[in-house]
Design a protein around this motif. Structure first.
Motif, PDB file in Angstrom:
ATOM      1  N   SER A  94       0.837  -1.192   0.000  1.00 20.25           N
ATOM      2  CA  SER A  94       0.000   0.000   0.000  1.00 20.25           C
ATOM      3  C   SER A  94       0.874   1.245   0.000  1.00 20.25           C
ATOM      4  CB  SER A  94      -0.949  -0.043   1.203  1.00 20.25           C
ATOM      5  OG  SER A  94      -1.881   1.017   1.153  1.00 20.25           O
ATOM      6  N   SER A  95       0.487   2.285   0.694  1.00 18.80           N
ATOM      7  CA  SER A  95       1.221   3.547   0.651  1.00 18.80           C
ATOM      8  C   SER A  95       1.013   4.324   1.937  1.00 18.80           C
ATOM      9  CB  SER A  95       0.745   4.395  -0.528  1.00 18.80           C
ATOM     10  OG  SER A  95       1.274   5.706  -0.457  1.00 18.80           O
ATOM     11  N   GLY A  96       2.071   5.020   2.356  1.00 19.20           N
ATOM     12  CA  GLY A  96       1.952   5.924   3.485  1.00 19.20           C
ATOM     13  C   GLY A  96       0.978   7.054   3.236  1.00 19.20           C
ATOM     14  N   ALA A  97       0.651   7.295   1.964  1.00 16.13           N
ATOM     15  CA  ALA A  97      -0.341   8.326   1.654  1.00 16.13           C
ATOM     16  C   ALA A  97      -1.724   7.946   2.154  1.00 16.13           C
ATOM     17  CB  ALA A  97      -0.372   8.582   0.144  1.00 16.13           C
ATOM     18  N   VAL A  98      -1.973   6.658   2.367  1.00 17.94           N
ATOM     19  CA  VAL A  98      -3.232   6.240   2.984  1.00 17.94           C
ATOM     20  C   VAL A  98      -3.244   6.657   4.450  1.00 17.94           C
ATOM     21  CG1 VAL A  98      -4.704   4.281   3.576  1.00 17.94           C
ATOM     22  CG2 VAL A  98      -3.518   4.319   1.378  1.00 17.94           C
ATOM     23  N   THR A  99      -2.123   6.448   5.130  1.00 18.47           N
ATOM     24  CA  THR A  99      -2.020   6.848   6.532  1.00 18.47           C
ATOM     25  C   THR A  99      -2.275   8.338   6.698  1.00 18.47           C
ATOM     26  OG1 THR A  99      -0.342   5.122   6.881  1.00 18.47           O
ATOM     27  CG2 THR A  99      -0.533   6.809   8.569  1.00 18.47           C
ATOM     28  N   SER A 100      -1.707   9.142   5.800  1.00 17.42           N
ATOM     29  CA  SER A 100      -1.839  10.596   5.907  1.00 17.42           C
ATOM     30  C   SER A 100      -3.172  11.111   5.384  1.00 17.42           C
ATOM     31  CB  SER A 100      -0.700  11.273   5.140  1.00 17.42           C
ATOM     32  OG  SER A 100      -0.819  11.024   3.743  1.00 17.42           O
ATOM     33  N   GLY A 101      -3.940  10.265   4.713  1.00 17.56           N
ATOM     34  CA  GLY A 101      -5.226  10.677   4.162  1.00 17.56           C
ATOM     35  C   GLY A 101      -5.164  11.265   2.777  1.00 17.56           C
ATOM     36  N   HIS A 102      -3.977  11.247   2.141  1.00 14.23           N
ATOM     37  CA  HIS A 102      -3.836  11.830   0.811  1.00 14.23           C
ATOM     38  C   HIS A 102      -4.201  10.868  -0.315  1.00 14.23           C
ATOM     39  CE1 HIS A 102      -1.161  14.578   3.157  1.00 14.23           C
ATOM     40  NE2 HIS A 102      -1.810  15.460   2.413  1.00 14.23           N
ATOM     41  N   ASP A 103      -4.303   9.589  -0.025  1.00 17.78           N
ATOM     42  CA  ASP A 103      -4.636   8.590  -1.052  1.00 17.78           C
ATOM     43  C   ASP A 103      -5.978   7.978  -0.710  1.00 17.78           C
ATOM     44  OD1 ASP A 103      -4.986   6.282  -2.556  1.00 17.78           O
ATOM     45  OD2 ASP A 103      -2.944   5.582  -2.335  1.00 17.78           O
TER      46      ASP A 103
END
Length: 282
Positions: A94-103
């Motif tokens: 997956s991506s850290g952008a999911v954690t930050s809410g950007h993805d």
């Protein structure tokens, strides 16, 4: 026990295959072109494409574990096929952008498809890939020992792809990771200027960093083509991760890494990454 690795010839997938083979596991590697896969001896290489879920269904037969490369459009069909085939554990790249809410449109739908399947799941959410430096700057460093960058003092926590693979393999092989989303970033904040210096040290040649405007950088990397052209509008602040026009809001800091609770190993530095890829920049 058979583990299916999708995206098996990618930068991370290839390393996941190697980790599993080293652990003595049976590996079935999924690739669109087995003829050029060049994977370790003993790996079962099968032709399939995540864009064509029916082809992947056949590759999942009699497998117990799945490393899933993210393709949002077909994720639910692929995961349903995995459940039907008897897969019980899925690790998602997956991506850290999911954690930050950007993805919300690329990796998040894949995560949700797996979570809602009833299978064991673990999400591996890397932040900025150190490999971005190779894709973006590699051609000009090889040709002219030059980097063009509009934000030389912008910094981040780039992560080595080997750390991503280590974490994914651990979650596949070991119990205790079900229901966890691991965010993974590099160990130290490092600016673009410092990254260029680390690459120069690794290859033993000076590299000139030329600061340009964002518009000039966008034009240059569009002309370069490939990964750089595809990501240029996001990288230089024109579009968000999801492709929407960028607002004036300042970027948020990356989420802290949670990977050490899984692997108990410190993540590799950017300087280590640069040394590992010195030949790619030479």
């Amino acid at each position: 026990m058979t583990t299916v690795v999708t995206g098996a010839t990618g930068h991370v997938g290839r390393l996941v295959v190697e980790r599993l083979v080293e652990a003595g596991e049976r590996v079935r590697a999924v690739t669109r072109d087995p003829d050029v896969a060049r994977l370790p001896a003993g790996v079962e290489v099968v032709r399939a494409d995540l864009a064509e879920p029916a082809s992947v269904a056949a590759a999942l037969e009699n497998a117990e574990r799945l490393y899933l490369f993210p393709v949002a459009r077909t994720a639910r069909e692929v995961v349903a096929s995995a459940a039907t085939a008897g897969v019980r554990r899925v690790v998602v790249l997956s991506s850290g952008a999911v954690t930050s809410g950007h993805d919300t449109t690329f990796h998040l739908p894949v995560e949700r498809a797996v979570e809602e399947s009833g299978l064991e799941w673990t999400h591996v959410r890397p932040g900025e890939f150190a490999l971005n430096a190779l894709h973006l700057w590699g051609p000009s460093i090889r040709a002219r020992r030059v980097v063009l960058d509009p934000y030389p003092d912008q910094s981040g926590f780039p992560v080595h792809e080997a750390d991503i693979a280590d974490l994914a393999a651990t979650a596949l092989l070991e119990d205790g990771h079900h229901g966890v989303a691991y965010t993974l970033v590099g160990p130290h904040r490092i600016s673009h200027r410092e990254q260029v210096r680390a690459i120069a040290d690794a290859i033993g040649h000076d590299i000139t960093l030329n600061q340009v405007t964002a518009d000039e950088a966008l034009a240059h990397y569009r002309a370069q083509g490939g990964w750089a052209a595809a990501g240029a509008e996001f990288l230089f602040g024109f579009h968000t991760y999801d492709g929407a026009p960028m607002s004036a809001d300042p970027p948020t800091a990356p989420a802290p890494s949670t990977a050490r609770q899984a692997t108990a190993e410190p993540t590799r530095t950017f300087a280590e990454w640069a040394r590992d890829h010195a030949d790619d920049f030479a």
